[in-house]
Design a protein around this motif. Structure first.
Motif, mmCIF file in Angstrom:
data_model
loop_
_atom_site.group_PDB
_atom_site.id
_atom_site.type_symbol
_atom_site.label_atom_id
_atom_site.label_comp_id
_atom_site.label_asym_id
_atom_site.label_seq_id
_atom_site.Cartn_x
_atom_site.Cartn_y
_atom_site.Cartn_z
ATOM 1 N N ALA A 11 3.378 -11.606 3.195
ATOM 2 C CA ALA A 11 2.882 -10.085 2.922
ATOM 3 C C ALA A 11 2.898 -9.552 1.592
ATOM 4 O O ALA A 11 3.787 -9.947 0.938
ATOM 5 C CB ALA A 11 3.707 -8.956 3.868
ATOM 6 N N THR A 14 2.129 -4.473 -1.509
ATOM 7 C CA THR A 14 1.469 -3.397 -1.179
ATOM 8 C C THR A 14 1.199 -3.221 0.391
ATOM 9 O O THR A 14 0.954 -1.772 0.658
ATOM 10 C CB THR A 14 0.394 -3.209 -1.901
ATOM 11 O OG1 THR A 14 -0.475 -4.180 -1.453
ATOM 12 C CG2 THR A 14 0.484 -3.111 -3.464
ATOM 13 N N MET A 15 1.660 -4.026 1.110
ATOM 14 C CA MET A 15 1.538 -3.842 2.511
ATOM 15 C C MET A 15 2.245 -2.580 3.088
ATOM 16 O O MET A 15 3.435 -2.481 2.878
ATOM 17 C CB MET A 15 1.974 -5.090 3.304
ATOM 18 C CG MET A 15 1.876 -5.029 4.988
ATOM 19 S SD MET A 15 0.506 -5.060 5.681
ATOM 20 C CE MET A 15 -0.168 -6.664 5.240
ATOM 21 N N ARG A 16 1.694 -1.761 3.687
ATOM 22 C CA ARG A 16 2.262 -0.610 4.217
ATOM 23 C C ARG A 16 2.445 -0.447 5.740
ATOM 24 O O ARG A 16 3.366 0.229 6.326
ATOM 25 C CB ARG A 16 1.255 0.667 3.948
ATOM 26 C CG ARG A 16 1.096 0.963 2.523
ATOM 27 C CD ARG A 16 0.287 2.191 2.226
ATOM 28 N NE ARG A 16 -0.259 2.238 0.882
ATOM 29 C CZ ARG A 16 0.345 3.341 0.129
ATOM 30 N NH1 ARG A 16 1.311 4.268 0.658
ATOM 31 N NH2 ARG A 16 0.117 3.483 -1.073
ATOM 32 N N ASP A 17 2.023 -1.313 6.448
ATOM 33 C CA ASP A 17 2.129 -1.419 7.942
ATOM 34 C C ASP A 17 3.628 -1.996 8.033
ATOM 35 O O ASP A 17 4.049 -2.954 7.770
ATOM 36 C CB ASP A 17 1.534 -2.548 8.344
ATOM 37 C CG ASP A 17 1.552 -2.722 9.941
ATOM 38 O OD1 ASP A 17 2.516 -2.410 10.482
ATOM 39 O OD2 ASP A 17 0.599 -3.100 10.743
ATOM 40 N N ARG A 21 5.362 -5.355 6.566
ATOM 41 C CA ARG A 21 5.849 -5.161 5.450
ATOM 42 C C ARG A 21 7.071 -6.147 5.077
ATOM 43 O O ARG A 21 8.075 -6.214 5.595
ATOM 44 C CB ARG A 21 6.306 -3.791 5.009
ATOM 45 C CG ARG A 21 6.674 -3.463 3.777
ATOM 46 C CD ARG A 21 7.311 -1.993 3.594
ATOM 47 N NE ARG A 21 6.241 -0.973 4.142
ATOM 48 C CZ ARG A 21 6.692 -0.181 4.701
ATOM 49 N NH1 ARG A 21 8.064 0.104 5.066
ATOM 50 N NH2 ARG A 21 6.099 0.726 5.199
#
Length: 87
Positions: A11, A14-17, A21
């Protein structure tokens, strides 16, 4: 179609999920029908020995039995998988 089977997905920072994340996911299957991946870096508060007890299996290797169980992902949480060497 190119495939990502037997590869790892990492990931992006910057992965927000929250489901993905900070994860590393091993892709077990990836083809035109879809994909199956398992998150391999989210330890649960459970040890392998606990699963063995639930399945009424004997613990043969105490060291391995104390390894943490990993939370494989947000889909089908009622299933478990064992990643192992062939043979």
């Amino acid at each position: 179609m190119s495939t990502l089977q037997d590869q790892f997905l990492i990931a992006m920072p910057t992965m927000r999920d929250p489901n993905f994340r900070g994860t590393v996911t091993y892709l077990c299957k990836h083809d035109e029908k879809g994909a199956l991946g398992i998150i391999i870096n989210r330890p649960l508060r459970m040890r392998v020995s606990e699963i063995f007890r639930q399945l009424s299996l004997d613990v043969i290797d105490e060291l391995q039995a104390e390894r943490p169980v990993m939370g494989g992902g947000p889909v089908q949480v009622d299933r478990g998988f064992v990643i192992h060497q062939s043979g």
